[in-house]
Every structure is written in structure tokens, then in C-alpha cells.
Design an enzyme around this catalytic site. Structure first.
Site, PDB file in Angstrom:
ATOM      1  N   ASN A 154      -9.896  35.638  -5.993  1.00  0.00           N
ATOM      2  CA  ASN A 154     -10.645  35.199  -7.182  1.00  0.00           C
ATOM      3  C   ASN A 154     -11.194  36.351  -8.024  1.00  0.00           C
ATOM      4  OD1 ASN A 154     -12.439  35.707  -5.089  1.00  0.00           O
ATOM      5  ND2 ASN A 154     -13.903  34.162  -5.745  1.00  0.00           N
ATOM      6  N   LYS A 177      -6.737  45.269   2.331  1.00  0.00           N
ATOM      7  CA  LYS A 177      -5.722  44.218   2.456  1.00  0.00           C
ATOM      8  C   LYS A 177      -5.997  43.217   1.340  1.00  0.00           C
ATOM      9  CE  LYS A 177      -4.434  40.442   3.770  1.00  0.00           C
ATOM     10  NZ  LYS A 177      -3.772  39.588   2.778  1.00  0.00           N
ATOM     11  N   GLY A 230     -14.096  35.773   1.442  1.00  0.00           N
ATOM     12  CA  GLY A 230     -13.118  34.684   1.461  1.00  0.00           C
ATOM     13  C   GLY A 230     -13.718  33.424   2.040  1.00  0.00           C
ATOM     14  N   THR A 234     -11.998  31.397   7.559  1.00  0.00           N
ATOM     15  CA  THR A 234     -11.364  32.697   7.838  1.00  0.00           C
ATOM     16  C   THR A 234     -12.429  33.676   8.335  1.00  0.00           C
ATOM     17  OG1 THR A 234     -10.003  32.220   5.901  1.00  0.00           O
ATOM     18  CG2 THR A 234      -9.715  34.378   6.882  1.00  0.00           C
ATOM     19  N   GLY A 235     -13.634  33.570   7.776  1.00  0.00           N
ATOM     20  CA  GLY A 235     -14.739  34.434   8.216  1.00  0.00           C
ATOM     21  C   GLY A 235     -15.028  34.242   9.700  1.00  0.00           C
ATOM     22  N   GLU A 252     -18.782  37.911   3.177  1.00  0.00           N
ATOM     23  CA  GLU A 252     -19.191  37.164   1.973  1.00  0.00           C
ATOM     24  C   GLU A 252     -18.310  35.937   1.947  1.00  0.00           C
ATOM     25  OE1 GLU A 252     -21.620  38.054   0.230  1.00  0.00           O
ATOM     26  OE2 GLU A 252     -21.794  40.232   0.333  1.00  0.00           O
ATOM     27  N   CYS A 286     -17.210  32.663  -5.963  1.00  0.00           N
ATOM     28  CA  CYS A 286     -17.973  32.326  -4.755  1.00  0.00           C
ATOM     29  C   CYS A 286     -19.363  31.862  -5.163  1.00  0.00           C
ATOM     30  CB  CYS A 286     -18.014  33.472  -3.772  1.00  0.00           C
ATOM     31  SG  CYS A 286     -18.248  35.069  -4.528  1.00  0.00           S
ATOM     32  N   GLU A 387     -17.311  23.429  -0.310  1.00  0.00           N
ATOM     33  CA  GLU A 387     -17.163  24.315  -1.477  1.00  0.00           C
ATOM     34  C   GLU A 387     -16.043  23.783  -2.373  1.00  0.00           C
ATOM     35  OE1 GLU A 387     -15.601  28.399  -0.902  1.00  0.00           O
ATOM     36  OE2 GLU A 387     -17.031  28.978  -2.465  1.00  0.00           O
ATOM     37  N   GLU A 464     -23.762  43.149  -0.047  1.00  0.00           N
ATOM     38  CA  GLU A 464     -23.007  44.107  -0.839  1.00  0.00           C
ATOM     39  C   GLU A 464     -23.838  44.417  -2.080  1.00  0.00           C
ATOM     40  OE1 GLU A 464     -19.095  41.918  -0.897  1.00  0.00           O
ATOM     41  OE2 GLU A 464     -18.457  43.694   0.199  1.00  0.00           O
TER      42      GLU A 464
HETATM   43  P1  NDP Z   1      -8.825  33.081   2.742  1.00  0.00           P
HETATM   44  O1  NDP Z   1     -10.173  33.248   3.316  1.00  0.00           O
HETATM   45  O2  NDP Z   1      -7.776  32.512   3.631  1.00  0.00           O
HETATM   46  O3  NDP Z   1      -8.237  34.495   2.236  1.00  0.00           O
HETATM   47  C1  NDP Z   1      -9.013  35.626   1.974  1.00  0.00           C
HETATM   48  C2  NDP Z   1      -8.342  36.869   2.551  1.00  0.00           C
HETATM   49  O4  NDP Z   1      -8.271  36.770   3.972  1.00  0.00           O
HETATM   50  C3  NDP Z   1      -6.906  37.072   2.082  1.00  0.00           C
HETATM   51  O5  NDP Z   1      -6.647  38.443   1.900  1.00  0.00           O
HETATM   52  C4  NDP Z   1      -6.107  36.533   3.251  1.00  0.00           C
HETATM   53  O6  NDP Z   1      -4.783  37.032   3.309  1.00  0.00           O
HETATM   54  C5  NDP Z   1      -6.935  37.042   4.410  1.00  0.00           C
HETATM   55  N1  NDP Z   1      -6.708  36.368   5.672  1.00  0.00           N
HETATM   56  C6  NDP Z   1      -6.271  35.100   5.882  1.00  0.00           C
HETATM   57  N2  NDP Z   1      -6.172  34.846   7.217  1.00  0.00           N
HETATM   58  C7  NDP Z   1      -6.543  35.981   7.853  1.00  0.00           C
HETATM   59  C8  NDP Z   1      -6.650  36.346   9.220  1.00  0.00           C
HETATM   60  N3  NDP Z   1      -6.339  35.510  10.203  1.00  0.00           N
HETATM   61  N4  NDP Z   1      -7.055  37.589   9.520  1.00  0.00           N
HETATM   62  C9  NDP Z   1      -7.388  38.467   8.545  1.00  0.00           C
HETATM   63  N5  NDP Z   1      -7.286  38.179   7.230  1.00  0.00           N
HETATM   64  C10 NDP Z   1      -6.892  36.943   6.879  1.00  0.00           C
HETATM   65  O7  NDP Z   1      -8.957  32.257   1.447  1.00  0.00           O
HETATM   66  P2  NDP Z   1      -7.793  31.463   0.662  1.00  0.00           P
HETATM   67  O8  NDP Z   1      -7.176  32.401  -0.267  1.00  0.00           O
HETATM   68  O9  NDP Z   1      -6.871  30.762   1.589  1.00  0.00           O
HETATM   69  O10 NDP Z   1      -8.660  30.376  -0.125  1.00  0.00           O
HETATM   70  C11 NDP Z   1      -9.077  29.196   0.570  1.00  0.00           C
HETATM   71  C12 NDP Z   1     -10.465  28.755   0.168  1.00  0.00           C
HETATM   72  O11 NDP Z   1     -11.384  29.796   0.438  1.00  0.00           O
HETATM   73  C13 NDP Z   1     -10.667  28.459  -1.296  1.00  0.00           C
HETATM   74  O12 NDP Z   1     -10.334  27.145  -1.586  1.00  0.00           O
HETATM   75  C14 NDP Z   1     -12.129  28.697  -1.471  1.00  0.00           C
HETATM   76  O13 NDP Z   1     -12.837  27.529  -1.140  1.00  0.00           O
HETATM   77  C15 NDP Z   1     -12.439  29.768  -0.481  1.00  0.00           C
HETATM   78  N6  NDP Z   1     -12.521  31.101  -1.089  1.00  0.00           N
HETATM   79  C16 NDP Z   1     -13.762  31.596  -1.275  1.00  0.00           C
HETATM   80  C17 NDP Z   1     -13.912  32.827  -1.850  1.00  0.00           C
HETATM   81  C18 NDP Z   1     -15.251  33.394  -2.084  1.00  0.00           C
HETATM   82  O14 NDP Z   1     -15.375  34.367  -2.828  1.00  0.00           O
HETATM   83  N7  NDP Z   1     -16.282  32.869  -1.458  1.00  0.00           N
HETATM   84  C19 NDP Z   1     -12.770  33.633  -2.305  1.00  0.00           C
HETATM   85  C20 NDP Z   1     -11.490  33.012  -2.037  1.00  0.00           C
HETATM   86  C21 NDP Z   1     -11.406  31.795  -1.450  1.00  0.00           C
HETATM   87  P3  NDP Z   1      -3.575  36.212   2.620  1.00  0.00           P
HETATM   88  O15 NDP Z   1      -3.883  36.136   1.167  1.00  0.00           O
HETATM   89  O16 NDP Z   1      -2.413  37.042   2.927  1.00  0.00           O
HETATM   90  O17 NDP Z   1      -3.567  34.873   3.279  1.00  0.00           O
END
Ligand code: NDP
Length: 495
Positions: A154, A177, A230, A234-235, A252, A286, A387, A464
Site C-alpha cells: 500500500n 523484501k 502488513g 502475517t504478523g 505495524e 493502515c 479491517e 516507527e
Molecule cells: P501480507 O501481510 O500478506 O503481506 C505483507 C508482506 O508480507 C508482503 O511482502 C508479503 O510477501 C510478506 N509475507 C507474506 N507471507 C509471509 C511469510 N509467511 N513470511 C514472511 N513474509 C510474508 O498482506 P497482503 O498483501 O496479503 O494483504 C492482505 C491484507 O492485509 C489486506 O487486505 C489488508 O487488510 C492488510 N494489509 C494491511 C497493511 C497495513 O499497512 N496495515 C498493508 C497491506 C495489507 P508477498 O507479497 O510476496 O506475499
């Protein structure tokens, strides 16, 4: 370093390189569906090469005088600003946001570099005598080592800055990454850092799936810290994976920010703030207005003015000057938002402003979704609980501040929030009671380099930006010095 195809390789040890294998990731333009370019699909081996490069670079970079690290950050900011047109256009093409927003994001990366370049070398340590008088102690700060920065799609560039600028200032080195759908601008920015004089290997950008490259960052014991932005799910995985080698973490995660509009607010200002705060970046921030709470005495007037305002938002390709709001980032994200709206409607919500996929040829290949505003939303709807990462906003009517605060806090998240009132005492009272890392008063969410940013509850931990953002890239080191002349306080037998 040459332009063009080369810039779509990975950045390892200051060089643009291909992955070990021949596989690539196609990066699509969300506005058209066309390919922007491809990037290498990195493997664990590629990630390991980058981690080793960062570990080697740490020995050099962490020993540089802080003034030199500061100089590289300032030069980076200068080069990034000079490339704002190219970087902004690249960002718009891979992410979808309007060009003006994209250029603003590039400038904010430069701001963050400048802010930390100014801070470094000015921190205070402590030198104190022991209270028992036999010596003194010194408290210093040491960098952590190699940091894995895992980025979302984003704000791919500004969030890279939130991590690498304080981290490099403190003497750490990085493997970045990027999200697989937005890697290109980050590679270009990384290349400019090398051009600015950064030690080769101090920032590497490795493209590839989270489940491969990201997991290697978690598994590898040479990585001291993960800085992640993210999804909350995933967190949680990142916390688990990091436990193996007790990595430091900054998380975050998601948010579901409340915006509370009191009966004494400047309604016109609040209407503008709600529209900007929700639909900027197509609602994919976010911290953005995700639940709107209106005092009942102003609700009718507000809703009428807000609907009129939202109807003026022009959606389109971000490269067009007239565009206010670009497409949703991916088709999958658009479906997620649509399913949340459908769930709310199944529970009785009404579309005050009708959303949906816009008709018209020029938009039919992109992931466009018109802004949706919902009233009469059930508090158990997904859009009220989870969210919502897209251009949809639920409105709730409350009788007073107590009810607004209770509802606002009824969420697993706690990232941002805002209160709109002309009474600053009331605003302060509300801000103290909202469980969120930031409360804006009479403003939609806007992050600033000097203000710490982060979440309460399941929105993550660590901060941050600001001074705290720098602290998270240090270990505290205490050195205790005994003065010979004052005698020793340790000997057997212990009495
Ligand atoms: P993710 O949390 O999946 O992706 C964020 C990052 O984490 C990407 O670089 C992704 O890689 C990486 N990642 C994914 N799986 C792993 C893992 N097992 N180990 C280490 N790194 C990993 O978010 P999405 O892009 O799938 O978005 C899904 C939802 O997350 C959205 O609908 C939104 O609700 C939320 N989101 C929130 C954000 C915020 O700022 N709070 C930002 C983005 C998303 P890759 O891209 O290769 O999968």
C-alpha cells in the site's frame, strides 16, 4: 548502474542481479491489467546471499562515523527527490495510486532520510557514578546487525523509508523484501542509495514470495530483527517464525480506525477530512478512517454533506491528472471489499453512496471500485469488526462521547483514530481514552517523520518514526567501570 531492464533485477551487494532460477514475477498495473514489468522470483538461496552481503556490510557500515552515515542519507534524499517524476510514475503504475499521491510518497521517503540524518549523532547517552561510590557506569547504544524489512504494497516506498532510514542511521544493514505486487520502485530506490555512497550490501532488495524469501529472513539466525508492515495474520506468523532465534520485532499491522465527530465540530472540515481520510490511496492505508461515528444531533446534516462530497470523487487511471482515486490494488482485494459490503447489506445496511464496479470501457480492465458509504450498519458486520482495506465506509450514529468511545474501542485493532471538536479539553479527554497508538484532533491521519507511529492491541507493537523509531534499531549497552582505588565489592565468602 544502467537503467531499463537492469532496474528490474534484484539488488544484492550493490549490484543488480538475477535470481538463481529463471522464474519471474509479473508485476501488473492495477488500472489496466497490463504488465509493468517482471522481477526475478527469488529463492531461499538468493535471500541467503543477500543476508550474507548485509552481514559483511554491517562490519563496515556500523563502524562508519555517524556524520558519514548522515551524509549518505542526505545524498539519498537528494537523489530520490531528483528522480521524483520517474519514481512517482513507476509507483503509480505498479500500485495504482494517483501520480500526485505517488510523488508525495516519494518525497516522504526523502523527508524520513533527512529527518534521521539530522538526528544521528545527537542522541544522549548516560554516564553516572554508582550510588555506592566505587565507580561509574556508561550507557551506550549499539546497532542490532542485519534487519529484514518486509514491506506491504500500500505504501511500498514510504514504509521502506520508515525502516531503512532510522535503521541505517543507527548503523544496521538491511535485506528488504518488497511485496510481490510492488517491488519495482523499491529496487530503484535501493539502487539510488548505492549511488549515494551507501556501503554495497548495506541495503539489499530481494524480490520473491513471502513464503520463500520472507520465511528465509525469519529462519536465518544472522538476521537480528524483522521490521514488518502488513496483515495481522502475517504478523502472527512472523512472531512465531522469529521466536526460533529471538529476533527483535517491530510489527505495524492492520487497523480499523474510528473517526468521532462531536456535535461542536466544524462540520465542513470534518466532511472534507472524512472523505480524504477514507478514500485517499483508494482506502488502502493502515491508518485511515475506517469507521465513522457521528453524534446524532449533527448526523443528518453531516450525512447529506458527506454524500455530496463523496459523489465528486473522480475515479480513474492514476496517471491522469484529473483522477482523485485510482483502482483497488488487486482483483482479490476488490473482491474482499465487495464481500464486506455485501455482508453489511445482508445485515440491513443501506448504501448512502452507491459503489460498485464502474461501467465504461476505459476502466473495465482495471480493479476499479467506486466509493461506497453505508448507513444503518450492524455492529456485528464484518466491515465493523475487521479491517476494510478499500473504498468503503460504514457510518454509525451515537448519542454522546461515552457511547462513541465505547464503540470506537470495541475492536481488536488500535492503530489510529481521530476526534473532531472545537473543545480541546474534550478532545484531550477522548484521546486519552481511545485505545490507539495515535489520535488526531481535527485532522485525518497523516504520518509525520518526527511523530512516533504504531499500534495498540492487535495492530502491532514497537514504534516507527520519531526518536522512538530510532531506539528500535539499537540495543542498550551498559558498561560498568570499577575504580581500583575504591576497592572491590565482590569476594568469597559472600556475607
Ligand atoms: P501480507 O501481510 O500478506 O503481506 C505483507 C508482506 O508480507 C508482503 O511482502 C508479503 O510477501 C510478506 N509475507 C507474506 N507471507 C509471509 C511469510 N509467511 N513470511 C514472511 N513474509 C510474508 O498482506 P497482503 O498483501 O496479503 O494483504 C492482505 C491484507 O492485509 C489486506 O487486505 C489488508 O487488510 C492488510 N494489509 C494491511 C497493511 C497495513 O499497512 N496495515 C498493508 C497491506 C495489507 P508477498 O507479497 O510476496 O506475499
Amino acid at each position: 548502474m544502467s537503467e531499463g531492464r537492469d532496474s528490474m533485477k534484484m539488488l544484492i551487494q550493490g549490484q543488480l542481479e538475477d535470481a538463481q532460477g529463471a522464474d519471474v514475477i509479473r508485476v501488473a498495473n492495477p488500472a489496466t491489467g497490463d504488465a509493468v514489468d517482471t522481477v526475478p522470483k527469488g529463492t531461499r538461496e538468493d535471500a541467503r546471499r543477500a543476508i550474507d552481503a548485509a552481514a559483511d556490510a554491517f562490519k563496515v557500515w556500523s563502524e562508519k562515523p555517524s556524520i558519514e552515515r548522515s551524509r549518505v542519507l542526505l545524498k539519498t534524499a537528494e537523489l530520490v527527490r531528483a528522480s521524483v517524476e520517474d519514481l512517482g510514475a513507476t509507483l503509480t503504475m505498479e500500485q495504482g495510486k494517483p501520480l500526485g499521491e505517488a510523488k508525495g510518497e516519494i518525497s516522504s521517503f526523502a523527508n524520513t532520510c533527512e529527518y534521521y540524518a539530522g538526528l544521528i549523532g545527537r542522541e544522549r547517552g548516560a554516564h553516572n557514578p554508582f550510588s555506592t561510590g566505587e565507580g561509574f557506569f556508561i550507557v551506550t547504544k549499539r546497532p542490532l546487525g542485519v534487519v529484514g524489512a518486509i514491506l506491504p504494497w500500500n505504501f511500498p516506498v514510504s514504509l521502506m523509508g520508515w525502516k531503512v532510514a532510522p535503521g541505517l542511521a543507527a548503523g544496521n544493514t538491511f535485506v528488504v523484501k518488497p511485496a510481490s505486487t510492488t517491488p519495482i520502485t523499491d529496487i530503484k530506490v535501493g539502487s539510488l542509495m548505492v549511488k549515494a555512497g551507501l556501503t554495497p550490501g548495506a541495503v539489499n532488495v530481494v524480490t520473491g514470495p513471502g513464503a520463500v524469501v520472507g520465511e528465509e529472513l525469519l529462519d536465518n539466525p544472522k538476521v537480528a530483527k524483522i521490521a514488518f508492515t502488513g496483515e495481522t495474520g502475517t504478523g502472527k506468523r512472523i512472531m512465531e517464525g522469529s521466536a526460533k532465534s529471538i529476533k527483535r520485532l517491530t510489527l505495524e499491522l492492520g487497523g480499523s480506525d474510528p473517526m468521532i465527530v462531536c456535535d461542536d465540530a466544524d462540520i465542513e472540515l470534518a466532511v472534507e477530512g472524512a472523505a480524504w481520510g477514507r478514500f485517499r490511496n483508494c482506502g488502502q492505508s493502515c491508518t485511515s478512517v475506517k469507521r465513522l461515528f457521528l453524534f446524532e444531533s449533527i448526523a443528518e446534516q453531516f450525512v447529506k454533506m458527506f454524500a455530496e462530497k463523496v459523489r465528486t470523487i473522480r475515479i480513474g487511471n492514476g496517471m491522469e491528472k484529473s483522477t482523485h482515486m485510482g483502482p483497488v490494488h488487486t482483483a482479490e482485494q476488490r473482491e474482499k471489499v465487495e464481500s464486506m459490503v455485501e455482508d453489511a447489506e445482508n445485515r440491513g445496511a443501506k448504501e448512502l453512496v452507491r459503489g460498485g464496479r464502474p461501467a465504461g470501457n476505459e476502466l473495465s480492465h482495471g480493479n476499479f471500485l467506486s466509493p461506497v458509504v453505508l448507513t444503518g450498519v450492524d455492529y456485528d458486520s464484518k466491515i465493523a469488526k475487521e479491517e476494510c482495506f478499500g473504498p468503503a465506509l460504514p457510518i454509525f450514529v451515537v448519542k454522546d462521547l461515552d457511547e462513541a468511545l465505547e464503540r470506537a474501542n470495541d475492536t481488536l485493532y488500535g492503530l489510529g483514530s481521530s476526534v473532531w471538536t472545537k473543545d480541546l479539553e474534550k478532545a484531550y479527554h477522548a484521546a486519552e481514552r481511545i485505545q490507539a497508538g495515535t489520535t488526531w484532533v481535527n485532522s485525518p491521519p497523516i504520518a509525520r517523520a518526527e511523530v512516533p507511529f504504531g499500534g495498540f492491541k492487535q495492530s502491532g507493537f514497537g514504534r516507527e518514526l520519531g526518536l522512538e523509531g530510532l531506539d528500535h534499531y539499537y540495543e542498550t549497552k551498559s558498561i560498568q567501570v570499577l575504580e581500583y582505588s575504591k576497592g572491590k565489592k565482590w569476594a568469597f565468602p559472600i556475607n
